[in-house]
Design a protein around this motif. Structure first.
Motif, PDB file in Angstrom:
ATOM      1  N   GLU A 185       0.872  -1.172   0.000  1.00  0.00           N
ATOM      2  CA  GLU A 185       0.000   0.000   0.000  1.00  0.00           C
ATOM      3  C   GLU A 185       0.912   1.226   0.000  1.00  0.00           C
ATOM      4  OE1 GLU A 185      -3.172   2.397   2.826  1.00  0.00           O
ATOM      5  OE2 GLU A 185      -2.965   0.221   3.107  1.00  0.00           O
ATOM      6  N   VAL A 186       0.891   1.968  -1.096  1.00  0.00           N
ATOM      7  CA  VAL A 186       1.693   3.180  -1.224  1.00  0.00           C
ATOM      8  C   VAL A 186       0.946   4.295  -0.499  1.00  0.00           C
ATOM      9  CG1 VAL A 186       2.715   4.842  -2.815  1.00  0.00           C
ATOM     10  CG2 VAL A 186       2.631   2.405  -3.428  1.00  0.00           C
ATOM     11  N   CYS A 187       1.516   4.782   0.592  1.00  0.00           N
ATOM     12  CA  CYS A 187       0.842   5.741   1.460  1.00  0.00           C
ATOM     13  C   CYS A 187       1.237   7.167   1.073  1.00  0.00           C
ATOM     14  CB  CYS A 187       1.200   5.482   2.919  1.00  0.00           C
ATOM     15  SG  CYS A 187       0.834   3.796   3.479  1.00  0.00           S
ATOM     16  N   LEU A 188       0.247   8.009   0.866  1.00  0.00           N
ATOM     17  CA  LEU A 188       0.491   9.391   0.458  1.00  0.00           C
ATOM     18  C   LEU A 188       0.482  10.354   1.642  1.00  0.00           C
ATOM     19  CD1 LEU A 188      -1.637   9.578  -2.826  1.00  0.00           C
ATOM     20  CD2 LEU A 188       0.688   8.695  -2.475  1.00  0.00           C
ATOM     21  N   GLU A 189       0.500   9.830   2.865  1.00  0.00           N
ATOM     22  CA  GLU A 189       0.489  10.696   4.043  1.00  0.00           C
ATOM     23  C   GLU A 189       1.884  11.198   4.416  1.00  0.00           C
ATOM     24  OE1 GLU A 189      -2.908   7.751   4.392  1.00  0.00           O
ATOM     25  OE2 GLU A 189      -0.746   7.607   4.037  1.00  0.00           O
ATOM     26  N   THR A 190       2.924  10.684   3.796  1.00  0.00           N
ATOM     27  CA  THR A 190       4.278  11.102   4.129  1.00  0.00           C
ATOM     28  C   THR A 190       4.609  12.425   3.448  1.00  0.00           C
ATOM     29  OG1 THR A 190       5.302   9.942   2.273  1.00  0.00           O
ATOM     30  CG2 THR A 190       4.957   8.689   4.299  1.00  0.00           C
ATOM     31  N   ALA A 191       5.620  13.115   3.973  1.00  0.00           N
ATOM     32  CA  ALA A 191       5.996  14.406   3.405  1.00  0.00           C
ATOM     33  C   ALA A 191       6.420  14.273   1.949  1.00  0.00           C
ATOM     34  CB  ALA A 191       7.135  15.012   4.226  1.00  0.00           C
ATOM     35  N   ALA A 218       3.171  13.617  -0.325  1.00  0.00           N
ATOM     36  CA  ALA A 218       1.970  14.437  -0.138  1.00  0.00           C
ATOM     37  C   ALA A 218       1.337  14.751  -1.485  1.00  0.00           C
ATOM     38  CB  ALA A 218       2.325  15.724   0.589  1.00  0.00           C
ATOM     39  N   PRO A 219       0.032  14.565  -1.622  1.00  0.00           N
ATOM     40  CA  PRO A 219      -0.612  14.698  -2.934  1.00  0.00           C
ATOM     41  C   PRO A 219      -0.382  16.038  -3.621  1.00  0.00           C
ATOM     42  CG  PRO A 219      -2.101  13.633  -1.396  1.00  0.00           C
ATOM     43  CD  PRO A 219      -0.919  14.076  -0.594  1.00  0.00           C
ATOM     44  N   ASP A 220      -0.285  17.134  -2.851  1.00  0.00           N
ATOM     45  CA  ASP A 220      -0.113  18.441  -3.483  1.00  0.00           C
ATOM     46  C   ASP A 220       1.358  18.754  -3.759  1.00  0.00           C
ATOM     47  OD1 ASP A 220       0.476  18.636  -0.803  1.00  0.00           O
ATOM     48  OD2 ASP A 220      -0.694  20.453  -0.446  1.00  0.00           O
ATOM     49  N   ARG A 221       2.247  17.813  -3.488  1.00  0.00           N
ATOM     50  CA  ARG A 221       3.668  17.996  -3.796  1.00  0.00           C
ATOM     51  C   ARG A 221       4.168  16.983  -4.815  1.00  0.00           C
ATOM     52  NH1 ARG A 221       7.030  18.278   1.664  1.00  0.00           N
ATOM     53  NH2 ARG A 221       8.658  18.700   0.132  1.00  0.00           N
ATOM     54  N   LEU A 222       3.348  16.023  -5.148  1.00  0.00           N
ATOM     55  CA  LEU A 222       3.751  14.988  -6.094  1.00  0.00           C
ATOM     56  C   LEU A 222       3.979  15.583  -7.482  1.00  0.00           C
ATOM     57  CD1 LEU A 222       1.363  12.053  -5.139  1.00  0.00           C
ATOM     58  CD2 LEU A 222       3.848  12.108  -4.858  1.00  0.00           C
ATOM     59  N   THR A 223       4.977  15.070  -8.163  1.00  0.00           N
ATOM     60  CA  THR A 223       5.267  15.498  -9.532  1.00  0.00           C
ATOM     61  C   THR A 223       5.097  14.299 -10.466  1.00  0.00           C
ATOM     62  OG1 THR A 223       7.614  14.925  -9.383  1.00  0.00           O
ATOM     63  CG2 THR A 223       6.949  17.161  -8.677  1.00  0.00           C
ATOM     64  N   PRO A 224       4.824  14.551 -11.744  1.00  0.00           N
ATOM     65  CA  PRO A 224       4.758  13.435 -12.692  1.00  0.00           C
ATOM     66  C   PRO A 224       6.033  12.603 -12.701  1.00  0.00           C
ATOM     67  CG  PRO A 224       3.847  15.422 -13.675  1.00  0.00           C
ATOM     68  CD  PRO A 224       4.466  15.836 -12.370  1.00  0.00           C
ATOM     69  N   GLY A 265      -3.018   4.684  -0.577  1.00  0.00           N
ATOM     70  CA  GLY A 265      -3.797   5.101   0.588  1.00  0.00           C
ATOM     71  C   GLY A 265      -3.589   6.565   0.926  1.00  0.00           C
ATOM     72  N   TYR A 266      -4.687   7.218   1.324  1.00  0.00           N
ATOM     73  CA  TYR A 266      -4.593   8.589   1.837  1.00  0.00           C
ATOM     74  C   TYR A 266      -5.702   8.776   2.862  1.00  0.00           C
ATOM     75  CZ  TYR A 266      -3.734  13.612   2.049  1.00  0.00           C
ATOM     76  OH  TYR A 266      -3.419  14.885   2.491  1.00  0.00           O
ATOM     77  N   HIS A 267      -5.323   8.847   4.141  1.00  0.00           N
ATOM     78  CA  HIS A 267      -6.285   8.919   5.244  1.00  0.00           C
ATOM     79  C   HIS A 267      -6.195  10.289   5.900  1.00  0.00           C
ATOM     80  CE1 HIS A 267      -5.362   4.651   4.633  1.00  0.00           C
ATOM     81  NE2 HIS A 267      -6.518   4.364   5.176  1.00  0.00           N
ATOM     82  N   ARG A 268      -7.041  11.193   5.482  1.00  0.00           N
ATOM     83  CA  ARG A 268      -7.031  12.536   6.036  1.00  0.00           C
ATOM     84  C   ARG A 268      -8.468  13.064   6.158  1.00  0.00           C
ATOM     85  NH1 ARG A 268      -2.680  11.507   7.717  1.00  0.00           N
ATOM     86  NH2 ARG A 268      -0.704  12.598   7.332  1.00  0.00           N
ATOM     87  N   ASP A 269      -8.631  14.152   6.897  1.00  0.00           N
ATOM     88  CA  ASP A 269      -9.953  14.725   7.186  1.00  0.00           C
ATOM     89  C   ASP A 269     -10.436  15.570   6.007  1.00  0.00           C
ATOM     90  OD1 ASP A 269     -12.234  15.913   8.132  1.00  0.00           O
ATOM     91  OD2 ASP A 269     -11.202  17.212   9.579  1.00  0.00           O
ATOM     92  N   TYR A 270     -11.052  14.895   5.032  1.00  0.00           N
ATOM     93  CA  TYR A 270     -11.623  15.610   3.889  1.00  0.00           C
ATOM     94  C   TYR A 270     -13.008  16.181   4.200  1.00  0.00           C
ATOM     95  CZ  TYR A 270     -14.618  11.510   3.193  1.00  0.00           C
ATOM     96  OH  TYR A 270     -15.541  10.514   3.359  1.00  0.00           O
ATOM     97  N   ILE A 271     -13.518  15.895   5.377  1.00  0.00           N
ATOM     98  CA  ILE A 271     -14.893  16.276   5.710  1.00  0.00           C
ATOM     99  C   ILE A 271     -14.974  17.692   6.261  1.00  0.00           C
ATOM    100  CG2 ILE A 271     -16.893  15.668   7.144  1.00  0.00           C
ATOM    101  CD1 ILE A 271     -15.694  12.722   7.015  1.00  0.00           C
ATOM    102  N   TYR A 272     -14.066  18.044   7.158  1.00  0.00           N
ATOM    103  CA  TYR A 272     -14.077  19.389   7.736  1.00  0.00           C
ATOM    104  C   TYR A 272     -12.938  20.276   7.226  1.00  0.00           C
ATOM    105  CZ  TYR A 272     -17.777  18.280  11.074  1.00  0.00           C
ATOM    106  OH  TYR A 272     -18.982  17.959  11.651  1.00  0.00           O
ATOM    107  N   ASP A 273     -11.929  19.682   6.625  1.00  0.00           N
ATOM    108  CA  ASP A 273     -10.751  20.431   6.181  1.00  0.00           C
ATOM    109  C   ASP A 273     -10.803  20.587   4.659  1.00  0.00           C
ATOM    110  OD1 ASP A 273      -8.116  21.182   5.357  1.00  0.00           O
ATOM    111  OD2 ASP A 273      -7.313  20.425   7.241  1.00  0.00           O
ATOM    112  N   LEU A 323      -6.675  15.064  -5.249  1.00  0.00           N
ATOM    113  CA  LEU A 323      -5.382  14.881  -5.908  1.00  0.00           C
ATOM    114  C   LEU A 323      -4.845  13.467  -5.691  1.00  0.00           C
ATOM    115  CD1 LEU A 323      -3.654  18.291  -5.064  1.00  0.00           C
ATOM    116  CD2 LEU A 323      -4.492  17.555  -7.312  1.00  0.00           C
ATOM    117  N   ALA A 324      -5.137  12.891  -4.527  1.00  0.00           N
ATOM    118  CA  ALA A 324      -4.705  11.519  -4.263  1.00  0.00           C
ATOM    119  C   ALA A 324      -5.384  10.543  -5.225  1.00  0.00           C
ATOM    120  CB  ALA A 324      -5.017  11.143  -2.815  1.00  0.00           C
TER     121      ALA A 324
END
Length: 256
Positions: A31-37, A40-46, A67-75, A84-85
């Motif tokens: 599982e490739v996790c996108l929660e690491t620095a 991060a989905p907004d820093r990924l490059t092609p 995987g990307y586990h973050r608060d998309y509901i209130y944030d 982006l993920a």
């Protein structure tokens, strides 16, 4: 059924190296996790996404999820990052994105509607990319049980919305976790595995804790689950404990 490693517990390594470590440890997939620095989905490059995709192929981790586990509901920013993920999962060539929500604040119907409407936004993007969103519930979250997850499936009916079943969360949140696996059935497309002590949300290695993981594995097999079951640990040295835990999980699968 395949045993996956997760890249987040190996964040001390650059992502490309972590994939090699996961392969060396004996996992079937990742599982490739996108929660690491770094990821991060907004820093990924092609360029980085292409390097990750090439490395997955080169080391033989052809079975993988994102995987990307973050608060998309209130944030609002995390909502954009989760969108982006989904894009990143498509670029990597994955068929799914594993996601969750956030802890309940009010527990009322308005909060549920907010969660459902924001999940619908994610689902719209996922359908565009032909990506399956695999929802994971957690203790105390707005979607915090199999009952909640089934309600969400009913209100957002789509083959692109499915379940990531965390076995420890089933144990903590559902009155009959084995029956829950049967209720979710073919909607289970991915899973997380660890053990838990009764009533305590703390991820333990599979060989410890109060869960009879063999019963959970058997229930997954009965519903025909053949996807990735990712070892989800945070408190231990992942490299150190993984080989023994992989061996233990394989013994449970062979016993079934």
């Amino acid at each position: 059924m395949q045993i996956f490693g997760r890249t987040q517990p190996l964040e001390r390594y650059p992502i490309l190296q972590s994939l090699e470590v996961i392969k060396r440890l004996g996992f079937d997939g990742v599982e490739v996790c996108l929660e690491t620095a770094e990821m991060a989905p907004d820093r990924l490059t092609p360029t980085l996404l292409n390097e990750v995709r090439e490395r997955l192929e080169r080391v033989g981790l052809c079975s993988f999820s994102v995987g990307y586990h973050r608060d998309y509901i209130y944030d609002d920013r995390e909502l954009e990052r989760t969108l982006l993920a989904i894009d990143a999962a498509k670029t990597l060539g994955s068929s799914m994105l594993i996601f969750s929500g956030t802890a309940a604040r009010t527990g009322d119907e308005a909060e549920w509607v907010r969660m459902r409407d924001r999940t619908a936004q994610l689902l719209e993007r996922a359908i565009q990319h032909d990506i399956i969103l695999a929802q994971e519930f957690e203790p105390g979250f707005i979607v915090g049980s199999t009952e909640h997850l089934l309600r969400l499936f009913e209100e957002l009916p789509s083959p692109h919305l499915a379940a990531n079943v965390d076995l420890g969360h089933l144990f903590l949140c559902d009155p009959d976790p084995i029956a829950s696996i049967g209720l979710l059935g073919e909607r289970i497309v991915h899973g997380h595995v660890e053990n838990m002590a009764t009533g305590v949300h703390n991820h333990l290695v599979p060989t410890e804790g109060d869960m009879d993981l063999g019963l959970y594995i058997q229930a997954l097999e009965r519903v025909g689950f053949a996807g990735g079951l990712a070892l989800d640990l945070y408190n231990e040295d992942y490299e150190e404990v993984a080989p023994q835990q992989i061996g233990y999980l394989r013994s449970l699968m062979s016993a079934g």
